[in-house]
Structure formats: structure tokens, C-alpha cells
Design a protein around this motif. Structure first.
Motif, PDB file in Angstrom:
ATOM      1  N   LYS A 152       0.834  -1.207   0.000  1.00  0.00           N
ATOM      2  CA  LYS A 152       0.000   0.000   0.000  1.00  0.00           C
ATOM      3  C   LYS A 152       0.865   1.252   0.000  1.00  0.00           C
ATOM      4  O   LYS A 152       0.528   2.240  -0.643  1.00  0.00           O
ATOM      5  CB  LYS A 152      -0.939   0.006   1.198  1.00  0.00           C
ATOM      6  CG  LYS A 152      -2.071  -0.974   1.061  1.00  0.00           C
ATOM      7  CD  LYS A 152      -3.056  -0.851   2.187  1.00  0.00           C
ATOM      8  CE  LYS A 152      -4.173  -1.857   1.974  1.00  0.00           C
ATOM      9  NZ  LYS A 152      -5.231  -1.708   2.950  1.00  0.00           N
ATOM     10  N   ALA A 153       1.983   1.208   0.697  1.00  0.00           N
ATOM     11  CA  ALA A 153       2.900   2.348   0.716  1.00  0.00           C
ATOM     12  C   ALA A 153       3.472   2.585  -0.680  1.00  0.00           C
ATOM     13  O   ALA A 153       3.547   3.729  -1.148  1.00  0.00           O
ATOM     14  CB  ALA A 153       4.025   2.109   1.718  1.00  0.00           C
ATOM     15  N   VAL A 154       3.844   1.526  -1.358  1.00  0.00           N
ATOM     16  CA  VAL A 154       4.395   1.651  -2.713  1.00  0.00           C
ATOM     17  C   VAL A 154       3.310   2.141  -3.680  1.00  0.00           C
ATOM     18  O   VAL A 154       3.573   2.963  -4.557  1.00  0.00           O
ATOM     19  CB  VAL A 154       5.011   0.318  -3.177  1.00  0.00           C
ATOM     20  CG1 VAL A 154       5.426   0.375  -4.637  1.00  0.00           C
ATOM     21  CG2 VAL A 154       6.193  -0.045  -2.291  1.00  0.00           C
ATOM     22  N   ALA A 155       2.084   1.663  -3.511  1.00  0.00           N
ATOM     23  CA  ALA A 155       0.983   2.134  -4.366  1.00  0.00           C
ATOM     24  C   ALA A 155       0.761   3.635  -4.163  1.00  0.00           C
ATOM     25  O   ALA A 155       0.538   4.364  -5.129  1.00  0.00           O
ATOM     26  CB  ALA A 155      -0.294   1.360  -4.046  1.00  0.00           C
ATOM     27  N   ASN A 156       0.842   4.108  -2.921  1.00  0.00           N
ATOM     28  CA  ASN A 156       0.713   5.536  -2.656  1.00  0.00           C
ATOM     29  C   ASN A 156       1.865   6.324  -3.263  1.00  0.00           C
ATOM     30  O   ASN A 156       1.679   7.431  -3.757  1.00  0.00           O
ATOM     31  CB  ASN A 156       0.640   5.805  -1.155  1.00  0.00           C
ATOM     32  CG  ASN A 156      -0.762   6.045  -0.691  1.00  0.00           C
ATOM     33  OD1 ASN A 156      -1.630   6.416  -1.470  1.00  0.00           O
ATOM     34  ND2 ASN A 156      -0.997   5.824   0.586  1.00  0.00           N
ATOM     35  N   LEU A 157       3.053   5.749  -3.225  1.00  0.00           N
ATOM     36  CA  LEU A 157       4.203   6.405  -3.847  1.00  0.00           C
ATOM     37  C   LEU A 157       3.979   6.561  -5.347  1.00  0.00           C
ATOM     38  O   LEU A 157       4.238   7.621  -5.918  1.00  0.00           O
ATOM     39  CB  LEU A 157       5.480   5.600  -3.590  1.00  0.00           C
ATOM     40  CG  LEU A 157       6.720   6.075  -4.345  1.00  0.00           C
ATOM     41  CD1 LEU A 157       7.140   7.465  -3.876  1.00  0.00           C
ATOM     42  CD2 LEU A 157       7.850   5.091  -4.178  1.00  0.00           C
ATOM     43  N   ARG A 158       3.488   5.518  -5.990  1.00  0.00           N
ATOM     44  CA  ARG A 158       3.225   5.591  -7.434  1.00  0.00           C
ATOM     45  C   ARG A 158       2.192   6.663  -7.736  1.00  0.00           C
ATOM     46  O   ARG A 158       2.296   7.372  -8.729  1.00  0.00           O
ATOM     47  CB  ARG A 158       2.796   4.226  -7.964  1.00  0.00           C
ATOM     48  CG  ARG A 158       3.925   3.186  -7.888  1.00  0.00           C
ATOM     49  CD  ARG A 158       3.569   1.906  -8.593  1.00  0.00           C
ATOM     50  NE  ARG A 158       3.244   2.115  -9.989  1.00  0.00           N
ATOM     51  CZ  ARG A 158       4.136   2.267 -10.974  1.00  0.00           C
ATOM     52  NH1 ARG A 158       5.416   2.271 -10.705  1.00  0.00           N
ATOM     53  NH2 ARG A 158       3.733   2.436 -12.221  1.00  0.00           N
ATOM     54  N   LEU A 159       1.178   6.797  -6.877  1.00  0.00           N
ATOM     55  CA  LEU A 159       0.186   7.861  -7.053  1.00  0.00           C
ATOM     56  C   LEU A 159       0.827   9.228  -6.837  1.00  0.00           C
ATOM     57  O   LEU A 159       0.549  10.173  -7.575  1.00  0.00           O
ATOM     58  CB  LEU A 159      -0.989   7.671  -6.091  1.00  0.00           C
ATOM     59  CG  LEU A 159      -1.925   6.514  -6.404  1.00  0.00           C
ATOM     60  CD1 LEU A 159      -2.923   6.321  -5.275  1.00  0.00           C
ATOM     61  CD2 LEU A 159      -2.647   6.736  -7.718  1.00  0.00           C
ATOM     62  N   LEU A 199       4.194  11.405   3.242  1.00  0.00           N
ATOM     63  CA  LEU A 199       3.821  10.200   3.980  1.00  0.00           C
ATOM     64  C   LEU A 199       4.789   9.070   3.643  1.00  0.00           C
ATOM     65  O   LEU A 199       5.303   8.386   4.538  1.00  0.00           O
ATOM     66  CB  LEU A 199       2.384   9.785   3.636  1.00  0.00           C
ATOM     67  CG  LEU A 199       1.914   8.469   4.260  1.00  0.00           C
ATOM     68  CD1 LEU A 199       1.936   8.543   5.771  1.00  0.00           C
ATOM     69  CD2 LEU A 199       0.514   8.137   3.752  1.00  0.00           C
ATOM     70  N   PHE A 200       5.073   8.883   2.354  1.00  0.00           N
ATOM     71  CA  PHE A 200       5.994   7.812   1.968  1.00  0.00           C
ATOM     72  C   PHE A 200       7.393   8.079   2.515  1.00  0.00           C
ATOM     73  O   PHE A 200       8.062   7.164   2.998  1.00  0.00           O
ATOM     74  CB  PHE A 200       6.046   7.653   0.446  1.00  0.00           C
ATOM     75  CG  PHE A 200       6.825   6.433   0.041  1.00  0.00           C
ATOM     76  CD1 PHE A 200       6.232   5.183   0.057  1.00  0.00           C
ATOM     77  CD2 PHE A 200       8.155   6.525  -0.320  1.00  0.00           C
ATOM     78  CE1 PHE A 200       6.956   4.045  -0.282  1.00  0.00           C
ATOM     79  CE2 PHE A 200       8.886   5.403  -0.671  1.00  0.00           C
ATOM     80  CZ  PHE A 200       8.279   4.157  -0.646  1.00  0.00           C
ATOM     81  N   LEU A 201       7.841   9.326   2.473  1.00  0.00           N
ATOM     82  CA  LEU A 201       9.176   9.644   2.986  1.00  0.00           C
ATOM     83  C   LEU A 201       9.275   9.393   4.485  1.00  0.00           C
ATOM     84  O   LEU A 201      10.315   8.937   4.977  1.00  0.00           O
ATOM     85  CB  LEU A 201       9.538  11.089   2.660  1.00  0.00           C
ATOM     86  CG  LEU A 201       9.713  11.399   1.174  1.00  0.00           C
ATOM     87  CD1 LEU A 201      10.007  12.876   0.967  1.00  0.00           C
ATOM     88  CD2 LEU A 201      10.795  10.539   0.541  1.00  0.00           C
ATOM     89  N   SER A 202       8.196   9.669   5.218  1.00  0.00           N
ATOM     90  CA  SER A 202       8.228   9.390   6.656  1.00  0.00           C
ATOM     91  C   SER A 202       8.291   7.879   6.902  1.00  0.00           C
ATOM     92  O   SER A 202       8.946   7.433   7.855  1.00  0.00           O
ATOM     93  CB  SER A 202       7.040  10.027   7.374  1.00  0.00           C
ATOM     94  OG  SER A 202       5.840   9.457   6.954  1.00  0.00           O
TER      95      SER A 202
END
Length: 105
Positions: A3-10, A45-48
């Protein structure tokens, strides 16, 4: 992690859903700017998460390589604080620096 990677792609506008859904439906100049740049809340969020789970750094690097130049600029501007938070003792960060692919310098 997926889910974190999916958010990064978004955040990096790598998926069609980033352009067609949610806030991307904004019209006019503001919509154009959102489509061109990085989605800052998702990126932060992803960076944190990266600061806590250093293994996510490889996903960040790949997303950077796959992004358009305007998104790359946004990612580049956002990572400095995260890299400082991780620190030079992170083996994941050292590995990424040592094996940095062309275009990700």
C-alpha cells in the motif's frame, strides 16, 4: 508495504488513476499544476515511512527513475530531510548510493 508503494506511485503520477481520479479532476491551471507535479501529502507520507523502514528506499529510487522531470524535481526537493533523518549509518542508504543507476544521481 504494498500500500505504501501504491501511494508512492500515485504521488509520482505513475499510474493512470493519479490523473483520472480524486483531486486530479480539478479544472484549469490548478488542475494542470497538480497533474504535472508530485502529490506532496502522499510523498511526505511515503518519505516518513522510508525514514522508519529503510528498505522502502529502493521503491523511491525506482519511482524517481520512472517519473517525468517535473515530478523528479518535486521528489528531489522532498528527500533531503528524509536522508538526514535516516543518517549515514543506514546500510540500505549506503547500498543505494553505491549502486546508483544512471539518471538517479
Amino acid at each position: 508495504e504494498s500500500k505504501a508503494v501504491a501511494n508512492l506511485r500515485l504521488a509520482c503520477r505513475l499510474d493512470d488513476a493519479a490523473v483520472s481520479g480524486g483531486k486530479m479532476g480539478v479544472a484549469g491551471e490548478e488542475g494542470d499544476q497538480q497533474r504535472q507535479g508530485v502529490d506532496k501529502p502522499r510523498m511526505h507520507l511515503f518519505l516518513s515511512l522510508c525514514a522508519q523502514r529503510h528498505a522502502l528506499l529502493s521503491h523511491l529510487l525506482q519511482a524517481y527513475l520512472d517519473s517525468v522531470p517535473t515530478v523528479r524535481t518535486g521528489v528531489h526537493n522532498a528527500v533531503a530531510d528524509m536522508v538526514r533523518a535516516i543518517g549515514p549509518e543506514s546500510t540500505h542508504l549506503i547500498e543505494i548510493i553505491e549502486s546508483c543507476p544512471p539518471g538517479a544521481e
